[in-house]
Design a protein around this motif. Structure first.
Motif, PDB file in Angstrom:
ATOM      1  N   MET A 218       7.784 -10.619  25.008  1.00  0.00           N
ATOM      2  CA  MET A 218       7.700  -9.248  24.530  1.00  0.00           C
ATOM      3  C   MET A 218       6.248  -8.813  24.404  1.00  0.00           C
ATOM      4  N   ASN A 219       6.000  -7.571  24.660  1.00  0.00           N
ATOM      5  CA  ASN A 219       4.665  -7.023  24.498  1.00  0.00           C
ATOM      6  C   ASN A 219       4.568  -6.295  23.176  1.00  0.00           C
ATOM      7  N   TYR A 220       3.555  -6.662  22.408  1.00  0.00           N
ATOM      8  CA  TYR A 220       3.294  -6.001  21.138  1.00  0.00           C
ATOM      9  C   TYR A 220       1.889  -5.425  21.193  1.00  0.00           C
ATOM     10  N   ASN A 221       1.678  -4.365  20.470  1.00  0.00           N
ATOM     11  CA  ASN A 221       0.376  -3.731  20.421  1.00  0.00           C
ATOM     12  C   ASN A 221      -0.496  -4.492  19.419  1.00  0.00           C
ATOM     13  N   MET A 222      -1.369  -5.359  19.934  1.00  0.00           N
ATOM     14  CA  MET A 222      -2.195  -6.198  19.075  1.00  0.00           C
ATOM     15  C   MET A 222      -3.138  -5.358  18.222  1.00  0.00           C
ATOM     16  N   ARG A 223      -3.685  -4.317  18.781  1.00  0.00           N
ATOM     17  CA  ARG A 223      -4.595  -3.445  18.020  1.00  0.00           C
ATOM     18  C   ARG A 223      -3.871  -2.840  16.807  1.00  0.00           C
ATOM     19  N   ALA A 224      -2.639  -2.403  17.021  1.00  0.00           N
ATOM     20  CA  ALA A 224      -1.864  -1.833  15.922  1.00  0.00           C
ATOM     21  C   ALA A 224      -1.558  -2.890  14.862  1.00  0.00           C
ATOM     22  N   LEU A 225      -1.218  -4.105  15.306  1.00  0.00           N
ATOM     23  CA  LEU A 225      -0.938  -5.191  14.354  1.00  0.00           C
ATOM     24  C   LEU A 225      -2.178  -5.537  13.536  1.00  0.00           C
ATOM     25  N   ILE A 226      -3.324  -5.629  14.190  1.00  0.00           N
ATOM     26  CA  ILE A 226      -4.567  -5.923  13.464  1.00  0.00           C
ATOM     27  C   ILE A 226      -4.858  -4.817  12.456  1.00  0.00           C
ATOM     28  N   GLY A 227      -4.577  -3.590  12.830  1.00  0.00           N
ATOM     29  CA  GLY A 227      -4.777  -2.460  11.923  1.00  0.00           C
ATOM     30  C   GLY A 227      -3.894  -2.522  10.683  1.00  0.00           C
ATOM     31  N   LYS A 228      -2.788  -3.248  10.764  1.00  0.00           N
ATOM     32  CA  LYS A 228      -1.875  -3.386   9.627  1.00  0.00           C
ATOM     33  C   LYS A 228      -2.271  -4.526   8.686  1.00  0.00           C
ATOM     34  N   LEU A 229      -3.176  -5.407   9.129  1.00  0.00           N
ATOM     35  CA  LEU A 229      -3.580  -6.533   8.281  1.00  0.00           C
ATOM     36  C   LEU A 229      -4.381  -6.051   7.077  1.00  0.00           C
ATOM     37  N   ASN A 230      -4.106  -6.634   5.913  1.00  0.00           N
ATOM     38  CA  ASN A 230      -4.935  -6.321   4.762  1.00  0.00           C
ATOM     39  C   ASN A 230      -6.276  -7.045   4.952  1.00  0.00           C
ATOM     40  N   PRO A 231      -7.289  -6.759   4.129  1.00  0.00           N
ATOM     41  CA  PRO A 231      -8.604  -7.366   4.349  1.00  0.00           C
ATOM     42  C   PRO A 231      -8.585  -8.897   4.395  1.00  0.00           C
ATOM     43  N   ALA A 232      -7.828  -9.540   3.539  1.00  0.00           N
ATOM     44  CA  ALA A 232      -7.793 -11.010   3.528  1.00  0.00           C
ATOM     45  C   ALA A 232      -7.193 -11.550   4.823  1.00  0.00           C
ATOM     46  N   ALA A 233      -6.077 -10.992   5.260  1.00  0.00           N
ATOM     47  CA  ALA A 233      -5.420 -11.446   6.488  1.00  0.00           C
ATOM     48  C   ALA A 233      -6.281 -11.139   7.713  1.00  0.00           C
ATOM     49  N   ARG A 234      -6.960  -9.997   7.701  1.00  0.00           N
ATOM     50  CA  ARG A 234      -7.842  -9.635   8.811  1.00  0.00           C
ATOM     51  C   ARG A 234      -9.029 -10.594   8.870  1.00  0.00           C
ATOM     52  N   ASN A 235      -9.570 -10.953   7.714  1.00  0.00           N
ATOM     53  CA  ASN A 235     -10.686 -11.889   7.678  1.00  0.00           C
ATOM     54  C   ASN A 235     -10.263 -13.264   8.205  1.00  0.00           C
ATOM     55  N   VAL A 236      -9.069 -13.725   7.830  1.00  0.00           N
ATOM     56  CA  VAL A 236      -8.570 -15.007   8.329  1.00  0.00           C
ATOM     57  C   VAL A 236      -8.449 -14.963   9.849  1.00  0.00           C
ATOM     58  N   LEU A 237      -7.926 -13.876  10.392  1.00  0.00           N
ATOM     59  CA  LEU A 237      -7.796 -13.757  11.847  1.00  0.00           C
ATOM     60  C   LEU A 237      -9.175 -13.754  12.516  1.00  0.00           C
TER      61      LEU A 237
END
Length: 135
Positions: free
Chosen positions: A1-20
């Motif tokens: 399946m294709n998912y919009n990675m940019r949109a998913l990253i935009g949904k991450l809170n600061p802690a989850a985004r920092n971990v990624l």
């Protein structure tokens, strides 16, 4: 399946985004070709004061052992890549975490706890972790 990675990253809170971001840096420094669950989990274990750290503590996860298992798995990965991509497994994990966050909890962001919950609840993702860890 294709998912919009940019949109998913935009949904991450600061802690989850920092971990990624840290997982991506680890992948790049290791010259691995794609950010895998092991990269994400390695950095998640190092993160302070997140939902995930509280979940691990509550359920008695031996984070030292888990970290060693992850490190062993990372050491076995092929090296030599000059570019980094997100693995399908990471994208799927974030998509599952978004579904959990938004549908089950009505949240507008993906927290690290939702990532852990997605990994625990999705049989395929859980099996992927079981390939390198008993924890």
């Amino acid at each position: 399946m294709n998912y919009n990675m940019r949109a998913l990253i935009g949904k991450l809170n600061p802690a989850a985004r920092n971990v990624l971001a840290e997982a991506t840096n680890l992948c790049n420094a290791s010259t691995h070709s794609s950010v895998e669950l092991q990269h994400y989990l390695a950095r998640l274990l190092e993160a302070d004061n997140t939902d995930a750290t509280r979940i691990f503590r509550h359920y008695g996860v031996d984070t030292s052992r888990f970290g060693k298992e992850i490190a062993l798995s990372l050491d076995k990965m092929k090296r030599g890549s000059s570019s980094v991509a997100m693995s399908e497994t990471i994208v799927r994990t974030l998509h599952e975490a978004w579904a959990t966050s938004s549908i089950e909890y009505g949240s507008r962001t993906i927290r690290t706890g939702a990532v852990v919950l997605a990994l625990a609840q999705n049989e395929d993702l859980n099996q992927r972790i079981r390939q390198f860890s008993k924890e």
